[in-house]
Design a protein around this motif. Structure first.
Motif, PDB file in Angstrom:
ATOM      1  N   VAL A  32       0.865  -1.178   0.000  1.00  0.00           N
ATOM      2  CA  VAL A  32       0.000   0.000   0.000  1.00  0.00           C
ATOM      3  C   VAL A  32       0.898   1.223   0.000  1.00  0.00           C
ATOM      4  N   GLU A  33       0.701   2.102  -0.977  1.00  0.00           N
ATOM      5  CA  GLU A  33       1.445   3.354  -1.032  1.00  0.00           C
ATOM      6  C   GLU A  33       0.492   4.482  -0.665  1.00  0.00           C
ATOM      7  N   VAL A  34       0.929   5.337   0.239  1.00  0.00           N
ATOM      8  CA  VAL A  34       0.111   6.460   0.689  1.00  0.00           C
ATOM      9  C   VAL A  34       0.691   7.747   0.100  1.00  0.00           C
TER      10      VAL A  34
ATOM     11  N   LYS B  54       2.602  13.666  -3.341  1.00  0.00           N
ATOM     12  CA  LYS B  54       3.910  13.037  -3.133  1.00  0.00           C
ATOM     13  C   LYS B  54       3.717  11.780  -2.309  1.00  0.00           C
ATOM     14  N   LYS B  55       4.542  10.762  -2.614  1.00  0.00           N
ATOM     15  CA  LYS B  55       4.460   9.527  -1.842  1.00  0.00           C
ATOM     16  C   LYS B  55       4.976   9.799  -0.438  1.00  0.00           C
ATOM     17  N   ARG B  56       4.133   9.509   0.541  1.00  0.00           N
ATOM     18  CA  ARG B  56       4.512   9.716   1.937  1.00  0.00           C
ATOM     19  C   ARG B  56       5.147   8.473   2.536  1.00  0.00           C
ATOM     20  N   GLU B  57       4.603   7.302   2.141  1.00  0.00           N
ATOM     21  CA  GLU B  57       5.077   6.061   2.747  1.00  0.00           C
ATOM     22  C   GLU B  57       4.600   4.885   1.913  1.00  0.00           C
TER      23      GLU B  57
ATOM     24  N   THR C 245       1.625  -1.847   9.685  1.00  0.00           N
ATOM     25  CA  THR C 245       0.417  -1.130  10.066  1.00  0.00           C
ATOM     26  C   THR C 245       0.382   0.175   9.290  1.00  0.00           C
ATOM     27  N   ILE C 246      -0.645   0.346   8.493  1.00  0.00           N
ATOM     28  CA  ILE C 246      -0.789   1.542   7.658  1.00  0.00           C
ATOM     29  C   ILE C 246      -1.296   2.678   8.526  1.00  0.00           C
ATOM     30  N   ILE C 247      -0.694   3.839   8.359  1.00  0.00           N
ATOM     31  CA  ILE C 247      -1.181   5.021   9.053  1.00  0.00           C
ATOM     32  C   ILE C 247      -1.576   6.066   8.024  1.00  0.00           C
ATOM     33  N   SER C 248      -2.571   6.831   8.382  1.00  0.00           N
ATOM     34  CA  SER C 248      -2.994   7.949   7.549  1.00  0.00           C
ATOM     35  C   SER C 248      -2.306   9.200   8.070  1.00  0.00           C
TER      36      SER C 248
END
Length: 54
Positions: free
Chosen positions: A14-16, A25-28, A35-38
């Motif tokens: 998952v790319e955020v 811009k890609k944040r993470e 664990t994905i964070i917003s």
């Protein structure tokens, strides 16, 4: 829209992306065991493995 996610079921990533200075811009990038964070909703998190079929 200020944030979006790209979910890749083949590679289980998952790319955020977030809006910054008028551009996304890609944040993470997160893997299946992360664990994905917003960055927009700081109280929200999700285990990435919940997005993928086992």
């Amino acid at each position: 829209m200020q944030e979006y996610w790209i979910v890749d079921p083949l590679y289980k990533t998952v790319e955020v992306f977030g809006l910054e200075d008028g551009f996304f811009k890609k944040r993470e990038a997160f893997g299946e065991n992360d664990t994905i964070i917003s960055f927009l909703f700081t109280d929200f998190s999700l285990e990435a493995k919940r997005l993928f079929f086992q």
